[in-house]
Design an enzyme around this catalytic site. Structure first.
Site, PDB file in Angstrom:
ATOM      1  N   THR A  45     -33.956 -48.969  60.555  1.00 55.66           N
ATOM      2  CA  THR A  45     -32.715 -48.527  59.913  1.00 55.66           C
ATOM      3  C   THR A  45     -32.544 -49.285  58.604  1.00 55.66           C
ATOM      4  OG1 THR A  45     -31.443 -50.234  61.020  1.00 55.66           O
ATOM      5  CG2 THR A  45     -31.606 -48.126  62.136  1.00 55.66           C
ATOM      6  N   GLU A  56     -31.820 -43.060  63.432  1.00 51.39           N
ATOM      7  CA  GLU A  56     -31.783 -43.049  64.896  1.00 51.39           C
ATOM      8  C   GLU A  56     -31.857 -41.635  65.464  1.00 51.39           C
ATOM      9  OE1 GLU A  56     -29.816 -44.670  62.883  1.00 51.39           O
ATOM     10  OE2 GLU A  56     -29.322 -46.688  63.616  1.00 51.39           O
ATOM     11  N   TRP A  97      -5.096 -44.056  59.856  1.00 49.21           N
ATOM     12  CA  TRP A  97      -6.394 -44.089  59.191  1.00 49.21           C
ATOM     13  C   TRP A  97      -6.330 -43.359  57.854  1.00 49.21           C
ATOM     14  CZ3 TRP A  97     -10.441 -42.840  63.595  1.00 49.21           C
ATOM     15  CH2 TRP A  97     -10.692 -44.028  64.319  1.00 49.21           C
ATOM     16  N   LYS A 121      -7.438 -48.743  57.604  1.00 52.18           N
ATOM     17  CA  LYS A 121      -6.367 -48.573  58.585  1.00 52.18           C
ATOM     18  C   LYS A 121      -5.099 -49.205  58.043  1.00 52.18           C
ATOM     19  CE  LYS A 121      -5.636 -47.987  63.403  1.00 52.18           C
ATOM     20  NZ  LYS A 121      -6.301 -47.943  64.713  1.00 52.18           N
TER      21      LYS A 121
END
Lengths: 538, 538
Positions: A185, A331, A445, A440
């Protein structure tokens, strides 16, 4: 087999191995051409058949060097025919191709080759300097060099000589669960983590990627993967092309807009794929010289790796070119979703069409999605609720190499993507944020991606990144980092007004910072961690 | 997993089950329509979503009736939405859908239901008479009737009432090796033999069938399978359509040319599939009234099940319609090869193009082919040598139900197709004959298919079948059975002269027999065994 009742007569033991794709390329698509642009700009041409038969000799050579089943063979190569030969040879011989990203920092590369226990590495001549920067991290048994202009340095093996001297091998019958490929990754935070793909995973990924409503790879396509073969299997395009018998154009290291456009025109490319930054530059070049390139064969540009602003869709539409957004991760091998305009929107207003096309898309077949909110509850598919996307399927990772990052997997076996999404009633996802990038504020959010997209729709803005900064009263508040276009002018107030057309007042950034450039990862993603360090303490 | 070396991180235990296709239809393609033409001619409309959610209730009902995992549920239905519901429900609940061909003789059907041990059967109202003709062969525990006009007869269960009264089920997680569907070969000789397909086989078959260079099934297609759903899974089209979210048009029992053309035009069909006899009639209707039907959406007609004469390709080309030949068998689920014009022939002469298009095609991905001659040696891919085609792959049968017909499988695990082929250097096959239909004259093989095709290219000939008859001197000699067109006239001498343009003298039939019609199997293939009985003793 079932314990009772009817038993299947099907050849269920026939393995889903990449070997079948390699043999298909050799036997049925032997004449299809593979074009490589070398670092010097020189074009070389070979065929799928030649690559596949050379792969047999390459495997013989690697075997003679001591590469055993299940062992990694590292590559430090561009998109070039030798890389395709390694894509063919290494998995088909039962070993594991481990693609290295030369744009990572030396310490990252050093960490990765050590973590993977790479003992054999194949390096392009043009990347020897990169190799030298991390080679001390690992005692390589063999270093193989693909040369173009000179000789392989002392202490290394010459790729061509190895192939010339080796005997071709017969491919072994492989268990489909065997490891075939490995990629780390690019991780915007923390150490890179290894993902090892099975033959079964990559085989199924290739089949699904080639489907008409996914990437639609056919024998009549000429595919130019701008996305590197060292990054998430070049989105599966090399194997999908070999499976379908598509023509491959491998662009090497030069991925500036002019070079890519030249190659698209000269080689009559029908399909290309890469991250938005590449297409941004390409669009600017096309806008500047609309008639310079004959792109009449270019049918679709697949874009992924970061959100695509509406302006990019509109821009390419002006030139008669169709941008299709896709979504995936290392992934997920990587293809997870593709955004095609559904039939029900064919006659819709432009706004509605663009609103759909800027989404990340609908999950591919055999790729399951769900999203969970802060409390762990599944969100409704109402395009309003936000939650972290979780996925599973035959080509999704169930763990990382060495058992690291176990918290990325749920107890019931789903991979936690870290992407915060809304899902519409048709199952089409829209990424609102990376979970760690969400702002947040006062318990609500705020989507940094939505703010970024709106900022980038301003004529003067080239790039925009929004991060959360701590705030005593609200917990967190958004801060916008903006790169203006050459000659572009916009004040913080003007940009705030621009945002206020689409966002509530409490969602607007309190601060705007102007930079020359936003630091990016090796794969072109904003390094928000760097921005947070810069501006949180300021 | 490998014993040593790198281990795959992929979710390799994620099953390749048809359940994923059924759930995809329900979740992502719910609004896509499914159109059925009833025996009365009435059109009814439902959606993939409704079929999939009704399948959950249907499974609940079947479960309540005692259907257990691995047990068959027989169907005696046309191409209609209820059949699709059974295609969804039965495999997804872990049972096995066993499609019965109503055109078989009662004693064949009786043999089949007994051999499969069918205890539950679903019958369309219009097929109750067929059912009565063989029901005594087996003591069915439950007979379920799909009614259109009346009530289910006494002693049977009403399909709609069962669904209305049942609770929907959650689909179980299934082992991909579990049996999903069953179909008997139509066998021109000997007893029908059962083929049981696994979930894995049909899932992979669906993915491959949908690929761009295979049948190319997309969400933007409207698919009309003329090939019956009781015959080799309707060539996989129901599952491929559900996977892709294509619109399905299910034509019911009326498959005459006018009815099919009406439906293609009215429903704007993009793709249809069936045996050559259907398209022969369709071509005649189009030639008679070229402007009667608007077929502007019709992109391709997939033809398989018997060799397609060049005249059919030419005929449809006249109407701007593309015929694509495919090859398969009940034992191969059925898709094995598709014949697309390759890029290298795009600019070729018409003759060369037609010569290619009349071949049976190139094997699909993950479908391996080889052919062996009389001595068991592999033939060269030189388009000259002839041998029996042998195949293997994930959706090919490795045995028959109950272990019958073991001589159809080679010791090294390939299925012997019984088709005699030539293979060209590109891997494209041309079927020359069924192995048992080959004429072996003086030690040389004569292809009955080649003779038949040349005979059918004569303007006066509607149908032609060539069989081998014993000959004291040569072993066997060819005999031609000919059906003339209405009003067509041709003598044996004239036909022999017509053949002599393409064939050597020793290859020409010694005898010509003229008939009103050639006896066919339930799936439209010439019953050469009947012809042999007729003319061998004459």
């Amino acid at each position: 087999m079932t314990a009772h009742g009817l038993r299947s007569n099907s050849m269920d033991d026939y393995p889903l191995a990449l070997t079948a794709i390699v043999e298909r390329a050799e036997r049925f698509h032997a004449d299809q051409s593979v074009v490589s642009r070398r670092p010097s700009g020189v074009i070389t041409r070979t065929t799928l058949g030649t690559c596949a038969s050379r792969a047999r000799r390459l495997a013989g050579a690697l075997s003679a060097l001591g590469v055993r089943e299940g062992e990694p063979v590292a590559t430090l190569l561009w998109n070039q025919s030798e890389h395709l030969e390694l894509y063919f040879a290494v998995p088909a011989m039962g070993a594991v191709i481990h693609t290295l990203n030369p744009r990572l920092f030396p310490d990252e590369l050093g960490y990765i080759v050590d973590d993977a226990e790479d003992n054999v590495i194949v390096v392009d001549e043009s990347l020897l300097e990169v190799f030298e920067s991390f080679r001390s991290a690992r005692s390589f048994a063999h270093v193989i060099v693909v040369t173009h202009t000179g000789e392989a340095p002392a202490g290394t093996l010459d790729y061509e000589s190895l192939i010339a001297d080796a005997e071709p091998v017969e491919w072994p019958v492989l268990d489909e669960h065997r490891a075939a490929a490995m990629c780390y990754t690019s991780g915007t935070t923390g150490r890179p983590k290894g993902v090892v793909y099975s033959h079964r995973a990559l085989t199924l990924h290739s089949l699904v990627a080639a489907l008409p409503d996914q990437l639609a790879v056919s024998a009549h396509d000429t595919v130019l993967p701008v996305v590197p073969m060292f990054h998430a299997n070049a989105w599966g395009l090399p194997y999908a092309a070999a499976l379908a018998g598509a023509r491959l154009v491998l662009p090497g290291p030069r991925l500036d807009a002019e070079s890519v456009l030249d190659l698209c025109a000269a080689e009559r490319v029908t399909m290309t794929a890469g991250v938005p930054t590449v297409w941004m530059g390409m669009l600017a070049a096309l806008d500047a010289e609309p008639n310079k390139w004959d792109l009449s064969e270019l049918d679709r540009l697949i874009v992924g790796g970061a959100a695509v602003p509406r302006s990019m869709f509109e821009g390419f539409d002006r030139h008669g070119l169709t941008v299709v957004q896709a979504w995936g991760m290392t992934e997920t091998a990587p293809l997870g979703a593709v955004c095609r305009l559904p039939g029900r929107l064919f006659e819709s207003e432009r706004d509605e069409q663009y609103s759909h096309r800027t989404r990340q898309g609908v999950a591919t077949p055999f790729f399951e999605i769900r999203a969970r909110d802060d409390n762990g509850a599944l969100i409704a598919w109402d395009d309003a609720a936000m939650g972290e996307l979780e996925v599973r399927g035959p080509w999704v990772a169930s763990s990382y190499h060495g058992g690291r990052g176990a918290d990325s997997f749920t107890p019931d076996g789903w991979f936690r993507t870290g992407d915060v999404v809304r899902i519409d009633p048709h199952g089409c996802i829209r990424i609102c944020d990376r979970s760690k990038d969400l702002v947040k504020s006062g318990g609500e959010w705020i989507s940094s991606v939505d703010l970024e997209n709106q900022l980038m729709s301003h004529a003067a803005v080239a790039q925009a990144a929004v991060i959360a900064v701590p705030d005593d009263r609200w917990g967190e508040r958004p801060l916008a980092v903006v790169v203006l276009r050459d000659g572009g002018r916009a004040s913080a107030d003007e940009l705030r007004d621009h945002l206020a057309r689409e966002f509530a007042k409490w969602q607007l950034p309190d601060r705007f910072e102007f930079m020359e450039a936003i630091p990016c990862t090796a794969t072109g993603k904003f390094k928000k961690s760097v921005l947070r360090n810069l501006f949180t303490t300021a």
